[in-house]
Design a protein around this motif. Structure first.
Motif, PDB file in Angstrom:
ATOM      1  N   UNK A  25       6.842  17.338  -2.156  1.00 30.78           N
ATOM      2  CA  UNK A  25       7.266  17.341  -0.763  1.00 30.78           C
ATOM      3  C   UNK A  25       6.097  16.906   0.103  1.00 30.78           C
ATOM      4  N   UNK A  26       6.433  16.571   1.351  1.00 29.36           N
ATOM      5  CA  UNK A  26       5.392  16.093   2.253  1.00 29.36           C
ATOM      6  C   UNK A  26       5.483  14.596   2.426  1.00 29.36           C
ATOM      7  N   UNK A  27       4.329  13.951   2.540  1.00 28.74           N
ATOM      8  CA  UNK A  27       4.274  12.515   2.783  1.00 28.74           C
ATOM      9  C   UNK A  27       4.289  11.763   1.447  1.00 28.74           C
ATOM     10  N   UNK A  28       5.492  11.472   0.983  1.00 31.81           N
ATOM     11  CA  UNK A  28       5.663  10.806  -0.309  1.00 31.81           C
ATOM     12  C   UNK A  28       5.889   9.315  -0.071  1.00 31.81           C
ATOM     13  N   UNK A  29       5.052   8.501  -0.698  1.00 31.95           N
ATOM     14  CA  UNK A  29       5.202   7.063  -0.577  1.00 31.95           C
ATOM     15  C   UNK A  29       6.363   6.574  -1.432  1.00 31.95           C
ATOM     16  N   UNK A  30       6.941   5.460  -1.052  1.00 30.89           N
ATOM     17  CA  UNK A  30       8.012   4.868  -1.860  1.00 30.89           C
ATOM     18  C   UNK A  30       7.451   4.430  -3.215  1.00 30.89           C
ATOM     19  N   UNK A  31       6.224   3.954  -3.217  1.00 26.47           N
ATOM     20  CA  UNK A  31       5.590   3.482  -4.444  1.00 26.47           C
ATOM     21  C   UNK A  31       4.488   4.457  -4.840  1.00 26.47           C
ATOM     22  N   UNK A  32       4.640   5.069  -5.992  1.00 31.42           N
ATOM     23  CA  UNK A  32       3.595   5.969  -6.488  1.00 31.42           C
ATOM     24  C   UNK A  32       3.744   6.134  -7.994  1.00 31.42           C
ATOM     25  N   UNK A  33       2.820   6.843  -8.563  1.00 32.90           N
ATOM     26  CA  UNK A  33       2.875   7.173  -9.986  1.00 32.90           C
ATOM     27  C   UNK A  33       2.905   8.693 -10.108  1.00 32.90           C
ATOM     28  N   UNK A  34       3.863   9.194 -10.852  1.00 35.57           N
ATOM     29  CA  UNK A  34       3.956  10.634 -11.100  1.00 35.57           C
ATOM     30  C   UNK A  34       3.681  10.887 -12.571  1.00 35.57           C
ATOM     31  N   UNK A  35       3.106  12.019 -12.863  1.00 34.16           N
ATOM     32  CA  UNK A  35       2.773  12.257 -14.258  1.00 34.16           C
ATOM     33  C   UNK A  35       2.530  13.709 -14.575  1.00 34.16           C
ATOM     34  N   UNK A  36       2.340  13.941 -15.840  1.00 36.98           N
ATOM     35  CA  UNK A  36       2.027  15.265 -16.366  1.00 36.98           C
ATOM     36  C   UNK A  36       0.730  15.197 -17.169  1.00 36.98           C
TER      37      UNK A  36
END
Length: 115
Positions: A25-36
Motif C-alpha cells: 500500500x502507499x505510493x505504488x508505481x505501475x512498473x516495479x519488481x516484487x519479490x520474496x
C-alpha cells in the motif's frame, strides 16, 4: 512511502505446502519488481523469487520447480506458493518491492519446516 504486510507463514511438515501473501500500500508505481527473500540467523538475506509488473519471473535454483511466485497488480499483492517444503526452507521470509531506485521491505514472516 510503501508499506508491505505479509501473511501466511507458519509450521509445516516436510513435503507440505504453504502460501505467503504480501499486500503493498502507499505510493505504488505501475512498473516495479516484487519479490520474496529469506534469511536464517547468522546468514545473509537471499533472494527466493522475483516477478516484474509484466509477469516475468526468476527463481533461486534451490526452489525451482517447487515454489511459484505470482502477483495481482490490481490488488498490489504478491504471492509465493511453496510446495514440497524441506527443512532447509526454514527461514524468515521477507517481501520486497523495488521501484524508483528504492527498495521496500516487509516485516518478515517465519516459515518452519519440521516434523
Amino acid at each position: 512511502q510503501v508499506q508491505l504486510v505479509e501473511s501466511g507463514g507458519g509450521l509445516v511438515q516436510p513435503g507440505g505446502s504453504l502460501r505467503l501473501s504480501c499486500a503493498a500500500s502507499g505510493s505504488i508505481f505501475r512498473s516495479n519488481v516484487m519479490g520474496w527473500y529469506r534469511q536464517v540467523p547468522g546468514k545473509q538475506r537471499d533472494v527466493v523469487a522475483v516477478i516484474t509488473s509484466g509477469g516475468s519471473t526468476n527463481y533461486a535454483d534451490s526452489v525451482k520447480g517447487r515454489f511459484t511466485i505470482s502477483r495481482d497488480n490490481a490488488k498490489n499483492t504478491v504471492y509465493l506458493r511453496m510446495n514440497s517444503l524441506k527443512p532447509g526452507d526454514t527461514a524468515v521470509y521477507y517481501c520486497n518491492v523495488g521501484q524508483g531506485g528504492r527498495a521496500y521491505w516487509g516485516q518478515g514472516t517465519q516459515v518452519t519446516v519440521s516434523s
